[in-house]
Structure formats: structure tokens, C-alpha cells
Scaffold this motif. Structure first.
Motif, PDB file in Angstrom:
ATOM      1  N   GLN A 118      -6.503   6.783  -3.319  1.00  0.00           N
ATOM      2  CA  GLN A 118      -6.981   7.940  -2.823  1.00  0.00           C
ATOM      3  C   GLN A 118      -7.923   8.424  -3.934  1.00  0.00           C
ATOM      4  OE1 GLN A 118      -5.841   9.563   0.311  1.00  0.00           O
ATOM      5  NE2 GLN A 118      -7.768  10.355   0.302  1.00  0.00           N
TER       6      GLN A 118
ATOM      7  N   ARG B 180      -2.916  15.636   2.115  1.00  0.00           N
ATOM      8  CA  ARG B 180      -3.623  14.427   2.739  1.00  0.00           C
ATOM      9  C   ARG B 180      -3.236  13.042   2.518  1.00  0.00           C
ATOM     10  NH1 ARG B 180      -9.678  15.202   1.283  1.00  0.00           N
ATOM     11  NH2 ARG B 180      -8.919  14.424  -0.874  1.00  0.00           N
TER      12      ARG B 180
ATOM     13  N   GLN C  76      -3.147   8.968   3.012  1.00  0.00           N
ATOM     14  CA  GLN C  76      -3.962   7.457   3.662  1.00  0.00           C
ATOM     15  C   GLN C  76      -3.151   6.839   4.605  1.00  0.00           C
ATOM     16  OE1 GLN C  76      -5.275   5.754  -0.342  1.00  0.00           O
ATOM     17  NE2 GLN C  76      -7.142   5.594   0.640  1.00  0.00           N
TER      18      GLN C  76
ATOM     19  N   ASP D 227      -6.955   9.252   7.458  1.00  0.00           N
ATOM     20  CA  ASP D 227      -6.338  10.173   6.455  1.00  0.00           C
ATOM     21  C   ASP D 227      -5.649  11.257   7.626  1.00  0.00           C
ATOM     22  OD1 ASP D 227      -7.623   9.374   4.186  1.00  0.00           O
ATOM     23  OD2 ASP D 227      -9.331  10.801   4.225  1.00  0.00           O
TER      24      ASP D 227
END
Length: 326
Positions: A13, A28, A30, A44
């Protein structure tokens, strides 16, 4: 073009370039999941740090402008809507960004609609997402794609567009000799592209962001360049929209042909008096059945709805989806 990293590379990230700052109150993550064609999507997932994961929350999927990626406009929307209680998924379309698929930057109406449905597939697997409260937001070209996806996917319970473009409708406007010439040229382009490592594109943005846009360009290209070609919105994975020959599919298939069948699920169309794309929203609104709402702001250029948080009507979007889900 710069080297494209695929989802399989699992890029950390911290190494990904975002055009905005993540809110301190937002998480957030991935995530990766397949489309029904087996293409791996990189996305995301955004949600508030204090989200109660013991209950199910409403969720949204956000699609990017044509050629855009999740680190641009979709992330801006996801970052804001997560602070308002939604679980939000921002994705790279198949064949774009960190998502998989070969050849790169290819597209068709069906693949762009499938991107939305595949996102709904994934969201529905999360224990803290309410499967009956999943909505979609489409920015620019994804406005048309989100409407087309909602028309064919009953799991999307409400849909909002922001300064929408209807790319398939636009591509199909040419008739007669003009259309024949376009088809002939793109058909020839297939031979020119065959066997090569890369295909021809409609346009390319610069390899590095510009300080300012050249002054001698027409207004609409200048506006797009003011975002995609400058430090404001430039991204290494958003330097082209689609391969030129992809336009053949858009010329032949009307992805928004059945949007009247979205009813009775609600639709919100957001635009402004200043947006050069306003006519798409007006024409689309006339084709929709109730419940529908056209929300026209006084100010804001088209690309301002990509990233300007003081222009994008997040209060309106929050109110629309909460009322739709309740």
C-alpha cells in the motif's frame, strides 16, 4: 507507457500513489477478487475505524472516470462516504491499473458493467455488509456504466451518477458515411495492432505531471488535461483511456438501453450548470422512470467532481443512499 503492475504483484500500500490524503478516521485495505471472466480486480476497501463489525452496514461501490483508477476520484468519494457510515469499495477496472487482464487498457461495455457486478459479488461476502443495502456511484463514464450495471443486476439497490458521460451512446452517434469511415479505420487498426506488444490509443497523457496546461487547447481537452496531466490528478496508471479498437464495441452495443428497468429502485443524477457534460444527465433523466432525481448545482466544472470535496455534494449523496436503503 510506463510498466503496468498487475494485481498479482501485490504491491504494498505504501508504494501506491494516491492523489488525496486518507482521513485519520478511515481504514483503507487492499483487496482482490475475480470477475466472472476470471480477471483479478484490485480494489481498495474503505470503512470508518469505529465501524461496528458485529452488525451489517450499508455499502457502496464507486467506479472511476474513463481511464481513471481507484487512487483518483473513486478514492476521494470512498474516503468521504466511509466517514458517513458506509463500507465503500473503489476499484481499478479490469485491464486497467493494478487489476489483471490482457491486453492492457482494452475495454467493452460488458467488461465495464461487469466491474460493478464483480464488486457487488465481493461486498456480499463481507460479514459486516448488508447484502440488501448495496448501492453504486459512477463518476463520469462510470455514470453510464453504473446505470447499465444496475439495470441488469438487481442486487444494486440504488445508484447515483456524478457528471455522467454515456460513452456507448456517444460512440454510437455517428451514422451513414461517417460511421462507415470510422468502422473501416478501426478495422484496419486491428491489423496494425496485431502481434505488437502495445496497441494504439485514442490519446496519451504525459509521462510526468505538467506544471500547467498549454494555453492553445480547446476548452474540453484543456479541462481534462488540467486534471489528468497536472500534479492535481496525474497518475502513472491513468495515462490513457482505452485502446482505439475498443471503440468498435462501444459503437455497436448500447449499455444503457434498458435503464428504464432500474425502476422502482431509485436513481440520483448529479451535475452542475458549469459542467460540459450536463446534457448527458439531462438526456438520461428523461429516459429513466420514477423514482429519479436530477440534482443540478450552480457551480463546478466537470473535473471538479473528480476531486474537489467542497464541490462534490456528499451531504446529498449520503441522504440519497440512506433514504434509499431505509
Amino acid at each position: 507507457m510506463t510498466k503496468t503492475l498487475f494485481a498479482a504483484d501485490r504491491t504494498p500500500q505504501a508504494d501506491i500513489h494516491y492523489i488525496f490524503d486518507l482521513a485519520e478516521t478511515v481504514v483503507r485495505e487492499q483487496v482482490y477478487y475475480p470477475t466472472r471472466y476470471g480477471v483479478e480486480i484490485a480494489a481498495d476497501l474503505y470503512y470508518a475505524k469505529d465501524l461496528d463489525k458485529t452488525t451489517s452496514s450499508p455499502a457502496l461501490v464507486v467506479g472511476p472516470p474513463f481511464g481513471g483508477v481507484k487512487e483518483q476520484g473513486p478514492g476521494v468519494y470512498a474516503n468521504e462516504m466511509a466517514q458517513r457510515g458506509f463500507v465503500v469499495l473503489a476499484f481499478d477496472p479490469a485491464y486497467h491499473g493494478y487489476s489483471g487482464g490482457q491486453p492492457r487498457y482494452v475495454g467493452s461495455p460488458d467488461t465495464y458493467l461487469e466491474d460493478f457486478s464483480a464488486a457487488v459479488d465481493f461486498l456480499g461476502t463481507l460479514d459486516f455488509v448488508n447484502r440488501d443495502q448495496i448501492g453504486a456511484i459512477g463518476i463520469c463514464a462510470s455514470g453510464g456504466f453504473s446505470l447499465g450495471a444496475t439495470a441488469q443486476d438487481a442486487r444494486i439497490k440504488a445508484v447515483a451518477t456524478s457528471v455522467m458521460y454515456d460513452i456507448p451512446s456517444l460512440a454510437g452517434l455517428a451514422t451513414g458515411q461517417e460511421r462507415a469511415e470510422q468502422v473501416a479505420a478501426l478495422s484496419q487498426q486491428r491489423w496494425d495492432d496485431f502481434g505488437k506488444e502495445s496497441s494504439a490509443f485514442d490519446y496519451n497523457y504525459p509521462e510526468a505531471p505538467l506544471d500547467q496546461v498549454p494555453a492553445d487547447l480547446p476548452p474540453v481537452p484543456t479541462e481534462f488535461l488540467s486534471f489528468y496531466a497536472t500534479k492535481r490528478g496525474w497518475h502513472e496508471h491513468a495515462r490513457a483511456n482505452i485502446t482505439a479498437t475498443s471503440n468498435l464495441s462501444f459503437m455497436n452495443f448500447q449499455a444503457t438501453a434498458r435503464i428504464d428497468e432500474i425502476s422502482p429502485r431509485p436513481v440520483l443524477l448529479v451535475t452542475s450548470e458549469e459542467a460540459h457534460s450536463k446534457d448527458f444527465s439531462l438526456a438520461t433523466f428523461d429516459r429513466l422512470k420514477e423514482p429519479k432525481e436530477l440534482y443540478v448545482l450552480e457551480k463546478g466544472q466537470h473535473v471538479d467532481f473528480y476531486d474537489r470535496t467542497d464541490t462534490i455534494p456528499f451531504d446529498k449523496l449520503e441522504d440519497f443512499f440512506k433514504k434509499a436503503f431505509n
